[in-house]
Design an enzyme around this catalytic site. Structure first.
Site, short mmCIF file in Angstrom:
data_model
loop_
_atom_site.label_atom_id
_atom_site.label_comp_id
_atom_site.label_asym_id
_atom_site.label_seq_id
_atom_site.Cartn_x
_atom_site.Cartn_y
_atom_site.Cartn_z
N GLN A 160 0.81 -1.21 0.00
CA GLN A 160 0.00 0.00 0.00
C GLN A 160 0.85 1.28 0.00
O GLN A 160 2.02 1.27 0.37
CB GLN A 160 -0.93 0.00 1.22
CG GLN A 160 -2.01 -1.06 1.19
CD GLN A 160 -1.54 -2.43 1.60
OE1 GLN A 160 -0.44 -2.61 2.09
NE2 GLN A 160 -2.39 -3.42 1.37
N TYR A 180 9.61 -14.07 -5.69
CA TYR A 180 8.14 -14.10 -5.64
C TYR A 180 7.61 -14.31 -4.22
O TYR A 180 6.68 -15.07 -3.98
CB TYR A 180 7.57 -15.15 -6.61
CG TYR A 180 8.12 -15.00 -8.01
CD1 TYR A 180 8.18 -13.76 -8.61
CD2 TYR A 180 8.60 -16.09 -8.71
CE1 TYR A 180 8.70 -13.60 -9.89
CE2 TYR A 180 9.12 -15.95 -9.99
CZ TYR A 180 9.18 -14.70 -10.58
OH TYR A 180 9.69 -14.55 -11.84
N TRP A 182 5.78 -12.67 -0.76
CA TRP A 182 4.46 -12.05 -0.65
C TRP A 182 4.50 -10.57 -1.04
O TRP A 182 5.46 -9.85 -0.82
CB TRP A 182 3.94 -12.16 0.77
CG TRP A 182 3.66 -13.57 1.21
CD1 TRP A 182 3.57 -14.68 0.42
CD2 TRP A 182 3.45 -14.01 2.55
NE1 TRP A 182 3.32 -15.79 1.18
CE2 TRP A 182 3.23 -15.41 2.50
CE3 TRP A 182 3.41 -13.38 3.78
CZ2 TRP A 182 2.98 -16.16 3.64
CZ3 TRP A 182 3.17 -14.12 4.91
CH2 TRP A 182 2.94 -15.49 4.84
N TRP A 432 -4.85 3.78 7.42
CA TRP A 432 -4.30 2.63 8.12
C TRP A 432 -4.21 2.86 9.62
O TRP A 432 -3.50 3.75 10.07
CB TRP A 432 -2.91 2.34 7.56
CG TRP A 432 -2.19 1.14 8.07
CD1 TRP A 432 -2.58 -0.17 7.98
CD2 TRP A 432 -0.92 1.12 8.74
NE1 TRP A 432 -1.63 -0.99 8.53
CE2 TRP A 432 -0.59 -0.24 9.00
CE3 TRP A 432 -0.01 2.11 9.11
CZ2 TRP A 432 0.60 -0.61 9.64
CZ3 TRP A 432 1.17 1.73 9.74
CH2 TRP A 432 1.46 0.38 10.00
N GLU A 466 -7.77 0.02 6.33
CA GLU A 466 -7.47 -1.20 7.08
C GLU A 466 -7.45 -1.02 8.60
O GLU A 466 -6.98 0.00 9.10
CB GLU A 466 -6.10 -1.73 6.66
CG GLU A 466 -6.01 -2.16 5.21
CD GLU A 466 -4.70 -2.87 4.92
OE1 GLU A 466 -4.77 -4.02 4.46
OE2 GLU A 466 -3.63 -2.28 5.18
N HIS A 467 -7.96 -2.05 9.30
CA HIS A 467 -7.69 -2.34 10.72
C HIS A 467 -8.42 -1.45 11.72
O HIS A 467 -7.97 -1.32 12.87
CB HIS A 467 -6.18 -2.26 11.03
CG HIS A 467 -5.32 -3.11 10.17
ND1 HIS A 467 -5.56 -4.45 9.94
CD2 HIS A 467 -4.20 -2.81 9.45
CE1 HIS A 467 -4.64 -4.94 9.14
NE2 HIS A 467 -3.80 -3.97 8.82
N GLU A 488 -8.26 -5.02 5.36
CA GLU A 488 -8.10 -6.05 6.37
C GLU A 488 -8.79 -5.54 7.64
O GLU A 488 -8.62 -4.38 8.02
CB GLU A 488 -6.64 -6.34 6.67
CG GLU A 488 -5.92 -7.10 5.57
CD GLU A 488 -4.46 -7.35 5.90
OE1 GLU A 488 -3.88 -8.22 5.24
OE2 GLU A 488 -3.92 -6.69 6.81
N TYR A 491 -6.47 -6.77 13.25
CA TYR A 491 -5.89 -8.03 13.70
C TYR A 491 -6.12 -8.27 15.20
O TYR A 491 -6.26 -9.39 15.66
CB TYR A 491 -4.37 -8.03 13.50
CG TYR A 491 -3.86 -8.04 12.09
CD1 TYR A 491 -4.71 -8.22 10.99
CD2 TYR A 491 -2.50 -7.87 11.85
CE1 TYR A 491 -4.20 -8.23 9.70
CE2 TYR A 491 -1.98 -7.89 10.57
CZ TYR A 491 -2.83 -8.07 9.49
OH TYR A 491 -2.33 -8.08 8.22
#
Length: 591
Positions: A160, A180, A182, A432, A466-467, A488, A491
């Site tokens: 991001q 390759y 993540w 975020w 996110e979050h 997301e 968490y």
């Protein structure tokens, strides 16, 4: 030149006096870039140098590679550091360059078109600092350059808040780290990639108003609007969401050189856009000389910044961190507030960072807003509550405006961005609530809401949020549209009770109010990773009223490694996620 702040209590001149002073300065003298308005005519000067952290190169500059490498070494792993840099390249050709970019580093050409500044070389982002994992390659950018990659393919392995804008890659583009590993999320706009774009392990990506030679693969959510050469619509397999055009767009303002003079180019609004804004010659828009900007340097007060706006000046924030004790207020139509090098604004005492009036055509771009240790009710407010003016002909836009709650230190905010003004364009934002770094915890960096849209006819292109403790996005305005959403859930929810929302398990990542009659979204995903209590159940990723005018296309939810589960995708529609398999549950259309 440093201008000392005006005394407290006297910083906001009346609009009449401010505009009168500005008009008088124009009558008495028209200064050139690098000079100031006369002190007798205006309290805040326009123009000036760009400060020590804007590094300007031309093809004859000695030691370019060594200097770029020096900056990269400092910034490669400085995820929450305080240094900021903008690397600017004058028009010309640069041979044997590999500009590796670390945190808080922007690279850009200073031509009016990308092809004015050509690298026979690369602009590289990889993930060696993080063991080949690019999921934390945030806060950097590349703009307005042409690249001829050494091996034919340029590597841009980011997640991001790392825009790739107005670029011409004369070859391919690899969006994954070496090996390759993540990578999670990214954004391309107004760019031409002559070869193939290869996402490999990228989980999601949004490309807007560009041209590509091909697209290699898709993992979960690959969304395109107005992209020549984009793959055909095929969600869910492959997971391509493709719109022929972008309904409304306006490219981000950028600094360039007109001969020896710095100017800021402000691209024109486009309707039904497809392809780049610059392929057919000189782009449409307005050039604004640097002497019409207050060139903001670290240490400037909000009082001085506001006085500059009152006088009729635009704002150019040089790389740095800015602490403010009152909001930066922009209520003059068509004002540009442009940040270089991820310029960062921190409200220290619970105020908002930026407030925009209910006026036409304000452009906020290239800014990072960090929440301060005292809770702010809002960090960015576009239009006052109950704003009602029609801005369809000349909307306000937010481009590469990023918000962070915690991570770099203690931070709290109830709502990060509130959009009250109608017709606003939100073009690429990452909002975020930090899940790592300093000042992180369920109550420590409390932030209930990410983005709340109250205005009508608001368009979001590239919405990353996110979050948050409650709703990540809440949409209350009519006729809203979102093209690409990445999310997301938080968490660190301690248990099921902490996220209970009445009789609903958890707060939706994206909620459309029951009162809304018309809304539409394309290419939207929400993921959960409840690592504190993996038994948590999230009832759905999306919540919306069931009405003929409310439509969604290509939705998905994913449980990452089985840490928590979704029971549905939207409302009570869509299959639950399953066990520890990181496999999306998808809904092609709703209702």
């Amino acid at each position: 030149m440093h201008v000392p702040p005006t005394p407290a209590g006297g910083y906001r001149r009346s609009r009449v006096l401010g505009l009168a002073a500005f008009a008088l300065s124009l009558i008495m003298a028209v200064p050139t870039a690098g000079t100031a308005f006369g002190e007798e005519a205006a309290a805040v000067p326009g123009g000036g140098d760009l400060g020590p952290n804007v590094l300007v190169f031309d093809p004859s500059t000695p030691g370019i590679q060594a200097k770029v490498d020096e900056i990269f070494k400092k910034q490669e792993s400085a995820q929450f550091g305080s240094d900021r840099y903008a690397l600017m390249f004058k028009p010309g050709t640069y041979d044997n360059i590999n500009a590796q970019l670390g945190f808080y580093t922007s690279i850009a050409g200073l031509g009016l078109n990308p092809d004015d500044t050509t690298f026979n070389g690369d602009v590289t982002v990889d993930a060696g600092w993080f063991n080949g994992n690019a999921t934390q390659n945030f806060w950097r950018s590349a703009e307005n350059l042409a690249l001829k990659p050494v091996n034919g393919t340029n590597r841009w392995a980011v997640s991001q808040a790392a825009p790739f804008r107005r670029m011409h890659v004369k070859g391919g583009l690899n969006l994954a780290p070496d090996g390759y590993g993540w990578a999670s999320g990214g954004y391309i706009a107004d760019s031409r990639i002559d070869g193939t774009v290869s996402p490999y392990s990228q989980q999601q990506w949004y490309t807007r108003d560009s041209a590509i030679g091909g697209w290699g693969n898709g993992v979960w959510n690959m969304t395109f609007s107005g992209v020549e050469g984009a793959p055909a619509q095929s969600f869910p397999q492959p997971p391509y969401t493709t719109l022929e055009t972008t309904p409304v767009s306006r490219e981000k303002p950028f600094l360039y050189l007109d001969g020896a003079d710095y100017k800021v180019f402000v691209p024109a609004k486009r309707t039904g856009a497809r392809g780049t804004s610059w392929d057919n010659g000189t782009p449409q828009g307005e050039s604004i000389p640097l002497d019409r900007f207050y060139v903001v340097k670290p240490g400037a007060s909000a009082a001085t910044i506001n006085e500059a706006v009152d006088q009729g000046l635009h704002l150019l924030f040089t790389p740095g961190v800015y602490h403010i004790d009152r909001p930066i207020e922009i209520d003059r139509p068509d004002t540009v507030a442009l940040g270089l090098g991820l310029a960062t604004i921190i409200p220290d005492n619970g105020v908002s960072a930026i407030k925009v009036g209910d006026v036409d055509g304000v452009k906020l771009a290239g800014l990072l807003i960090d929440a301060g240790p005292v809770n702010s009710e809002t960090l960015v407010e576009v239009g006052p509550d109950n704003a009602s003016a029609d801005h369809s002909a000349n909307p306000t836009s937010l481009q590469d405006v990023f918000v962070r709650i915690g991570g770099a230190g203690p931070g709290r905010a109830t709502t990060s961005i509130v959009v009250n003004s109608d017709d606003t364009i939100i073009d690429h934002t990452w909002v975020w609530r930090a899940d790592h770094g300093e000042g992180v915890g369920w109550e420590t960096n409390r932030a209930d809401y990410g983005v709340h849209v109250k205005g009508d006819d608001v368009l979001a292109t590239g919405l990353f949020v996110e979050h948050f403790n409650k709703y990540d996005v809440r949409w209350s305005g009519e006729r809203g549209r979102t093209i690409f959403f990445q999310n997301e859930k938080a968490y660190d929810a301690p248990n099921q009770a902490a996220i209970q929302n009445g009789d609903i398990k958890g707060y939706a990542a994206y909620k459309v109010d029951d009162s809304v009659t018309t809304h539409e979204g394309w290419g939207m995903g929400s993921y959960c990773y409840f690592n504190v209590d993996p038994t948590i159940r999230q009832q759905h990723g999306f919540q919306a009223p069931v009405k003929p005018g409310v439509k969604f296309h290509d939705l998905l939810v994913v449980s990452l490694g089985g840490k928590g589960q979704y029971e549905h995708v939207i409302n009570d529609t869509g299959s639950p996620t399953s066990g520890s398999d990181t496999v999306p549950s998808q809904v092609v259309s709703f209702p």
